[in-house]
Write a protein that holds these residues in place. Structure first.
Motif, mmCIF file in Angstrom:
data_model
loop_
_atom_site.group_PDB
_atom_site.id
_atom_site.type_symbol
_atom_site.label_atom_id
_atom_site.label_comp_id
_atom_site.label_asym_id
_atom_site.label_seq_id
_atom_site.Cartn_x
_atom_site.Cartn_y
_atom_site.Cartn_z
ATOM 1 N N SER A 162 0.828 -1.485 -0.160
ATOM 2 C CA SER A 162 -0.125 0.021 -0.143
ATOM 3 C C SER A 162 0.714 1.109 -0.107
ATOM 4 O O SER A 162 0.471 2.454 -0.636
ATOM 5 N N PHE A 163 1.937 1.116 0.589
ATOM 6 C CA PHE A 163 2.797 2.195 0.763
ATOM 7 C C PHE A 163 3.379 2.508 -0.573
ATOM 8 O O PHE A 163 3.669 3.747 -1.256
ATOM 9 N N GLU A 164 4.010 1.438 -1.037
ATOM 10 C CA GLU A 164 4.636 1.589 -2.425
ATOM 11 C C GLU A 164 3.489 2.416 -3.499
ATOM 12 O O GLU A 164 4.022 2.923 -4.230
ATOM 13 N N GLN A 165 2.498 1.963 -3.408
ATOM 14 C CA GLN A 165 1.287 2.422 -4.191
ATOM 15 C C GLN A 165 1.378 3.895 -4.050
ATOM 16 O O GLN A 165 1.143 4.772 -5.066
ATOM 17 N N LYS A 166 1.375 4.543 -2.638
ATOM 18 C CA LYS A 166 1.199 5.779 -2.286
ATOM 19 C C LYS A 166 2.495 6.363 -3.010
ATOM 20 O O LYS A 166 2.609 7.684 -3.428
ATOM 21 N N LEU A 167 3.713 5.967 -2.967
ATOM 22 C CA LEU A 167 4.959 6.500 -3.481
ATOM 23 C C LEU A 167 5.017 6.751 -4.825
ATOM 24 O O LEU A 167 5.812 7.619 -5.343
ATOM 25 N N ARG A 168 3.971 5.925 -5.673
ATOM 26 C CA ARG A 168 3.982 6.402 -6.941
ATOM 27 C C ARG A 168 3.307 7.862 -7.374
ATOM 28 O O ARG A 168 3.734 8.391 -8.156
ATOM 29 N N GLY A 169 2.635 8.314 -6.247
ATOM 30 C CA GLY A 169 1.886 9.469 -6.292
ATOM 31 C C GLY A 169 3.344 10.578 -6.004
ATOM 32 O O GLY A 169 3.074 11.662 -6.566
ATOM 33 N N VAL A 170 4.003 10.036 -5.315
ATOM 34 C CA VAL A 170 5.018 11.048 -4.938
ATOM 35 C C VAL A 170 5.993 11.145 -6.143
ATOM 36 O O VAL A 170 6.595 12.213 -6.396
ATOM 37 N N VAL A 171 6.248 10.068 -6.854
ATOM 38 C CA VAL A 171 7.121 10.172 -8.000
ATOM 39 C C VAL A 171 6.335 10.985 -9.146
ATOM 40 O O VAL A 171 7.165 11.798 -9.600
ATOM 41 N N LYS A 172 5.060 11.077 -9.173
ATOM 42 C CA LYS A 172 4.505 11.929 -10.248
ATOM 43 C C LYS A 172 4.689 13.520 -9.690
ATOM 44 O O LYS A 172 4.957 14.254 -10.492
ATOM 45 N N LYS A 173 4.476 13.604 -8.471
ATOM 46 C CA LYS A 173 4.458 14.949 -7.959
ATOM 47 C C LYS A 173 5.930 15.479 -7.984
ATOM 48 O O LYS A 173 6.082 16.707 -8.466
ATOM 49 N N TYR A 174 6.920 14.768 -7.491
ATOM 50 C CA TYR A 174 8.123 15.420 -7.351
ATOM 51 C C TYR A 174 9.133 15.023 -8.422
ATOM 52 O O TYR A 174 10.255 15.595 -8.577
ATOM 53 N N TYR A 175 8.951 14.094 -9.072
ATOM 54 C CA TYR A 175 9.820 13.430 -10.184
ATOM 55 C C TYR A 175 9.313 13.893 -11.624
ATOM 56 O O TYR A 175 9.826 13.236 -12.444
ATOM 57 N N ALA A 176 8.450 14.875 -11.656
ATOM 58 C CA ALA A 176 7.912 15.027 -13.046
ATOM 59 C C ALA A 176 8.881 15.204 -14.251
ATOM 60 O O ALA A 176 8.735 14.663 -15.329
ATOM 61 N N GLY A 177 10.004 16.099 -13.973
ATOM 62 C CA GLY A 177 10.869 16.299 -14.936
ATOM 63 C C GLY A 177 11.674 15.259 -15.438
ATOM 64 O O GLY A 177 11.659 14.860 -16.398
ATOM 65 N N ASN A 178 11.837 14.515 -14.286
ATOM 66 C CA ASN A 178 12.582 13.179 -14.411
ATOM 67 C C ASN A 178 11.837 12.137 -15.594
ATOM 68 O O ASN A 178 12.376 11.396 -16.407
ATOM 69 N N LEU A 179 10.640 12.161 -15.100
ATOM 70 C CA LEU A 179 9.555 11.246 -15.782
ATOM 71 C C LEU A 179 9.576 11.525 -17.245
ATOM 72 O O LEU A 179 9.557 10.832 -18.205
ATOM 73 N N SER A 180 9.450 12.674 -17.620
ATOM 74 C CA SER A 180 9.243 13.454 -18.953
ATOM 75 C C SER A 180 10.483 13.024 -19.655
ATOM 76 O O SER A 180 10.265 12.559 -20.796
ATOM 77 N N ASN A 181 11.533 13.015 -18.978
ATOM 78 C CA ASN A 181 12.767 12.977 -19.641
ATOM 79 C C ASN A 181 13.001 11.516 -20.068
ATOM 80 O O ASN A 181 13.231 10.948 -21.286
ATOM 81 N N LEU A 182 12.535 10.532 -19.119
ATOM 82 C CA LEU A 182 12.670 9.002 -19.403
ATOM 83 C C LEU A 182 11.503 8.952 -20.612
ATOM 84 O O LEU A 182 11.927 7.758 -21.417
ATOM 85 N N LYS A 183 10.418 9.270 -20.512
ATOM 86 C CA LYS A 183 9.447 9.131 -21.679
ATOM 87 C C LYS A 183 10.020 9.461 -23.087
ATOM 88 O O LYS A 183 9.854 8.521 -24.032
ATOM 89 N N ARG A 184 10.520 10.605 -22.908
ATOM 90 C CA ARG A 184 11.172 11.267 -24.342
ATOM 91 C C ARG A 184 12.159 10.295 -24.707
ATOM 92 O O ARG A 184 12.726 10.042 -26.144
ATOM 93 N N ASP A 185 13.115 9.670 -23.986
ATOM 94 C CA ASP A 185 14.339 8.907 -24.233
ATOM 95 C C ASP A 185 13.558 7.364 -24.529
ATOM 96 O O ASP A 185 14.406 6.556 -24.967
ATOM 97 N N GLY A 186 12.281 7.251 -24.460
ATOM 98 C CA GLY A 186 12.143 5.980 -24.757
ATOM 99 C C GLY A 186 12.357 4.584 -23.840
ATOM 100 O O GLY A 186 12.605 3.621 -24.100
#
Ligand SMILES: Nc1ncnc2c1ncn2[C@@H]1O[C@H](COP(=O)(O)OP(=O)(O)OP(=O)(O)O)[C@@H](O)[C@H]1O
Ligand SMILES: [Mg+2]
Lengths: 806, 225
Positions: free
Chosen positions: A230-254
């Motif tokens: 359950s906590f790991e599930q909640k951490l997904r929200g944290v990643v979305k909120k605080y690592y947005a830049g990181n995520l979009s980079n990863l997405k762009r790099d495929g």
């Protein structure tokens, strides 16, 4: 009646001394080996199980895509987590190591950990004196010592309230001893001599709001009602909120998403698994694969099975010599159950004796064992009632099977037949042969696995690492003099020495040095619209020269270029590939948005800057003056090494009288990385040898028995003109067939398991067919040797003699 | 009092069936001394084993002191056998790992006789069989005659009503054989029933009655005075 049973038991054991000896010694060796293997496996499995809050403690790690795991976290993440989940998180603790300490005018080489205040509330390191866990670290200038560290520094003085000086990048700072805790047990992944507040680390002030510098580990104690999932599930929200830049980079790099569809995730590793995760687990105690302790238990099981088979085979074979006793007892009115109990009791007697002997063996051999296998296990585990009871149950089960079958077999003897003297060994041969096949299958399995494991380990050790590992000494700089200054002093003193070939320095060590630490630092940045991650190594002049790294393009760092101490970098081939430029030389890397870009001035051939368990990752060498130099690297001439070493030590201690010289060769350091694997393979080899010896022991005894039975046949054959050789062949043939059957069964099993095992290695050997042939021949050879000793004896016997004995 | 009615014994192996006993009906009175004779393989030992409750007949009845025992389980037979039947074999069947004394003591141990009584009875039996001086020897250290005397001591120590002897003199020279026969006669005089298989007409001469077997059947019975 019991008296009578005991009497006949002892007389029987005494009369058949060879079998008694083989039986007891075999069982004792098996029990002893099993106890040792059990102790080792239990020690590994018990890691970190002493923390009272254990089941709620997790280490935080991140994962990019399917497999790339990372432990270092940025400081503001903890603040964010605390803010987001005040209910779920009971405590959160950051940990980072560093510092050198001084008391009075003496400095000490102690492991200092900067930790958050609740560290001692989360982890169970009981207070011995001074402040309680809740308040021990309430002040930023408090320091907590372990018992041993306190003794080393203060001797018999009362340490509480005393002031220590701790050195960091900014100089010496005073800390007051607030509390003494018990030493960490041997099965602790955490190793430390002293604890100070995380906020007291000078880098904290620079990094507390910096999301880009991941430099410490994070442990969480979750509330009782919060599960990992359950906590790991909640951490997904944290990643979305605080690592947005990181995520979009990863997405762009495929990048490839993981099984949940996440490109980047924060996850929890339960504390109990810390010791078994080579990527996440702490560096102080090399983690082992969880399968290893279980494998040890399986091998222990194999040894017990082999010993039981020996016991069953020997007892049933020998029981025939007692058939008359059984028949007579039955004629006199003994019940089957009485006979069963009598013979089982005898087996129990032998087993008990063997267990005692095996226990003594374990106790006596444990110090040697611990030394040879560098094990930290302890005999005191047997003081735990749960273990003692489970071992006793195991023992009773073993004797029940091993002693029970022969007893049942004997109790069932047909009274009339045995009184007539008509029971022969052949009747039991199906069972006996099956057991012998099983035994030899196990032995062959162990031989094969051992050979393959040994090959793999050797392969890793012999693999060229791409740098000079046997001439370069690395010395941790832990004294009162700053790293760069120490390097300068060393160069001044040693540059004229013909035996010193080259001197450099670096932030990170190779492998694991005598200071026991390994550090990983990875930088991520944007390059031509894709993100690049690279290991980051801060070096000094002559790094390439000292380590014999091969430059394949560009140039080395040089004092002639002013930019070399600021923006020049040298990268490895993997990094050049990651950057993706056609010509990497001159490429600009914008690592830190606020600062000037870094420029690639050279490319070196790939070398193994990390453990061989991983493929070579992108690596960047930089002379950035903002980072400390932690290690001096000295290349020495290959002749007269001890003298050079002594000279180095003397110079070192003259330059900094406050520090101890901890120099070690790089090859020793890299060997330390494989220590766990190597230790375990040595253990496997030893266990395999025990198993093989036990199998042979059993085979030998069975051979003796069968030969005795066939004495008359051999005599008749010889009278009829058979040659010695043909008789040896005849007698050995039966056994060989069994051994070959064992090999045929074991080989595919061994192939399957070793193939699985090898999958975990980035660099691995191919399993060669000749290994199986070799193992098979070895098994056949050993068996043949064992059996032919008896068959030759039987074949050479004077036929007149052997016929007369009938 | 022993009585068999039409006893049959069939040995069936994979290839052949052997009928070892073909309807044996015989009575043995208390205190009688019966000798069983006949050519090799005629079923003497088979009959003796059934009479000794070591084996069950395939068909027929066997009344052992009034109890029908031919369908009993091994467990029940063992219970009945204990203390009431003594065995003497051609090949002595002494336990090598036990001394003379201990071998003789064994039946009393199974009967759970108290220690002091046990000692007295073992010593009495050993004295009677004239083997007391060898009490602490192991069977291998004795002559054939001494071994058989030990076996007889063991057979009588529990004071059984019935002693079964399968060629007790078969492995002995004539002097030792004579001695064994005398001991058996003596026991018989004191009231013990004895059934003995023998090939020796001389030994058979000591019996009250000789039963001649042929091919699993009783062919003749000769009575002595
Ligand atoms: N266990 C058995 N299985 C098969 N046949 C058997 C078995 N025991 C005995 N027989 C057969 O039963 C018959 C009678 O055997 P038994 O031993 O009673 O003979 P015997 O009269 O005692 O002979 P001997 O004087 O040689 O001792 C023989 O033909 C023998 O082959
Ligand atoms: Mg017979």
């Amino acid at each position: 009646m019991l008296h009578n049973y005991l009497k006949i038991a002892f007389r029987n054991l005494w009369k058949h001394k060879t079998y008694t000896l083989i039986n007891t010694v075999g069982l004792a060796v098996a029990f002893g080996s099993c106890l040792l293997l059990f102790l080792t496996a239990y020690h590994e499995l018990s890691f970190d199980n002493f923390h009272t809050n254990g089941k709620n403690i997790y280490q935080l790690y991140n994962q990019t895509g399917l497999s790339n795991k990372g432990v270092p976290m940025p400081a503001p993440l903890t603040t964010a987590l605390k803010k987001e989940f005040p209910q779920d998180i009971k405590h959160i603790v950051r940990v980072v190591s560093g510092g050198t300490i001084r008391y009075g005018d003496k400095s000490f080489s102690k492991t200092v950990r900067y930790v958050d205040e609740p560290f001692l509330q989360v982890f169970s390191f009981p207070t011995q004196r001074g402040a309680r866990p809740e308040s021990a670290l309430s002040s930023l200038s408090s320091v907590v010592l372990t018992e041993t560290a306190a003794k080393d520094i203060f001797g018999s003085e009362n340490p509480i309230g005393k002031t220590l000086s701790l050195q960091d990048e900014t100089g010496w700072k005073p800390f007051v001893v607030s509390s003494i805790v018990a030493d960490y047990p041997d099965n602790s992944s955490f190793r430390f001599d002293m604890l100070v507040r995380f906020e007291a680390d000078p880098t904290y002030q620079l990094n507390k709001d910096n999301w880009d510098d991941s430099y410490h580990t994070v442990f969480l104690q979750l509330a009782d009602n919060v599960t990992q999932a359950s906590f790991e599930q909640k951490l997904r929200g944290v990643v979305k909120k605080y690592y947005a830049g990181n995520l979009s980079n990863l997405k762009r790099d495929g990048s490839q998403p993981d099984e949940n569809g996440d490109l980047y995730s924060l996850r929890l590793l339960p504390l109990r698994d810390l010791h078994f995760d080579p990527e996440v687990g702490t560096a102080e105690v090399p983690p082992v694969k969880k399968s290893y302790p279980y494998l040890l238990l399986i091998v222990a099981g194999f040894i017990v099975v082999i010993a039981c088979i020996n016991f069953i085979n020997l007892s049933t074979a020998r029981s025939l010599t007692r058939s008359r006793e059984v028949g007579m007892r039955k004629a006199l009115g003994a019940l089957k159950s009485q006979l069963f109990l009598q013979f089982w009791g005898e087996a129990l007697l032998i087993s008990l004796f063997a267990l005692t002997l095996g226990g003594l063996l374990t106790y006596g051999l444990l110090p040697v064992f611990k030394q040879v296998f560098r094990s930290t296990t302890s005999f005191s585990y047997f003081q735990q009632p749960a273990i003692l009871i489970s071992l006793l149950i195991g023992f009773l089960l073993i004797t029940f099977v091993a002693g029970g079958y022969p007893a049942w077999f004997m109790a069932r003897f047909n009274t009339i037949k045995v009184l007539k003297g008509g029971i022969s060994l052949n009747r039991t041969s199906i069972l006996r042969n099956t057991l012998l096949v099983v035994q030899f299958a196990i032995a062959t399995l162990l031989i094969t696995c051992t050979v393959i494991a040994w090959q793999q380990i050797n392969f890793l050790r012999k693999m060229p690492l791409g740098y000079n590992e046997d001439q370069v000494i690395s010395i941790p700089i832990r004294g009162s003099i700053n790293g760069r200054q120490m390097l300068r002093l060393l160069r001044d003193r040693l540059s004229q020495q013909p035996r010193i070939l080259s001197i450099t320095g670096a932030y990170k060590n190779f492998g694991r040095g005598l200071d026991g630490s390994t550090v990983t630092s990875i930088m991520g940045f944007e390059h031509n619209n894709h993100s690049v991650q690279s290991h980051w190594q801060i070096v000094d002049y002559d790094y390439l020269k000292t380590l014999d790294l091969r430059l394949i393009a560009g140039r080395d760092f040089s004092r002639e270029y002013a930019t070399d101490t600021t923006t020049s970098v040298i990268i490895n081939e993997a990094m050049a590939k990651a950057l993706g430029d056609r010509n990497p030389i001159g490429a600009l890397m914008q690592v830190d948005s606020g600062r000037a870009p870094l420029q690639v001035v050279g490319v070196v051939k790939d070398y193994h800057h990390e453990s061989l368990k991983r493929k070579i990752q992108p690596n960047t060498l930089i002379m950035d003056q903002g980072w400390p130099i932690g290690y001096a690297l000295v290349k020495i001439a290959p002749d007269n090494v001890p003298a050079t070493m002594a000279m180095l030590k003397k110079t070192w201690e003259e330059l900094d009288p406050n520090s101890t010289f901890q120099g070690s060769f790089l090859d020793e350091n890299t060997d330390r990385l494989y220590k766990a694997e190597e230790r375990l393979s040595q253990l496997f080899i030893s266990a395999a040898i025990v198993a093989i010896v036990l199998s042979c022991l059993g085979l030998f005894a069975i051979a003796v028995m069968v030969m005795t039975q066939r004495t008359k046949e051999v005599g008749i054959r010889k009278v009829l003109g058979a040659s010695v050789l043909s008789i040896v062949a005849l007698l050995s043939n039966d056994f060989l067939k069994l051994v070959v059957a064992g090999i045929v069964i074991a080989s595919p099993v061994a192939w399957y398991f070793m193939n699985q095992w090898l999958q975990d290695f980035a660099y691995k050997i191919d399993i060669e067919w000749w290994v199986f042939v070799l193992a098979g021949l070895l098994a056949i050879g050993i068996a043949l040797l064992t059996v032919s000793f008896q068959s030759v004896k039987a074949a050479l016997m004077n036929p007149v003699k052997s016929l007369r004995t009938e | 009092m022993i009585q068999t009615v039409n006893l049959q014994k069939l040995f069936a192996t994979e290839e052949v069936e052997t009928t070892a006993l073909h309807g044996i009906s015989m009575d043995v009175r208390d205190g009688e001394f019966v000798a069983i004779m006949g050519p090799s393989g005629c079923g003497k030992s088979t009959l003796l084993n059934i009479l000794g409750l070591l084996d069950n007949p395939t068909a027929g009845e066997y009344h052992f002191y009034g109890t029908e025992v031919s369908r009993m389980s091994e467990r029940q037979r063992a219970q009945l056998r204990k203390g009431s039947i003594g065995f003497v074999f051609q090949s002595f069947n002494l336990i090598d790992e036990l001394t003379v004394y201990e071998n003789v003591e064994l039946p009393l141990l199974y009967l759970k006789t108290p220690a002091d009584e046990r000692k007295a009875r073992v010593e009495e039996a050993l004295t009677r069989m004239n083997i007391m001086h060898r009490r602490n020897h192991f069977p291998q250290q004795l002559s054939g005659g001494q071994q058989q005397r030990t076996a007889i001591a063991r057979a009588v120590v529990a004071k059984p009503k019935l002693i079964l002897a399968d060629e007790p003199t078969g492995n002995l020279d004539s002097a030792n054989g004579e001695e064994v026969m005398k001991l058996l006669m003596q026991l018989n005089d004191e009231g013990t029933t004895i059934i003995m298989v023998t090939h020796s007409p001389y030994d058979a001469g000591f019996a009250h009655r000789i039963v001649n077997l042929f091919d699993g059947k009783i062919v003749t019975e000769n009575f002595h005075v």
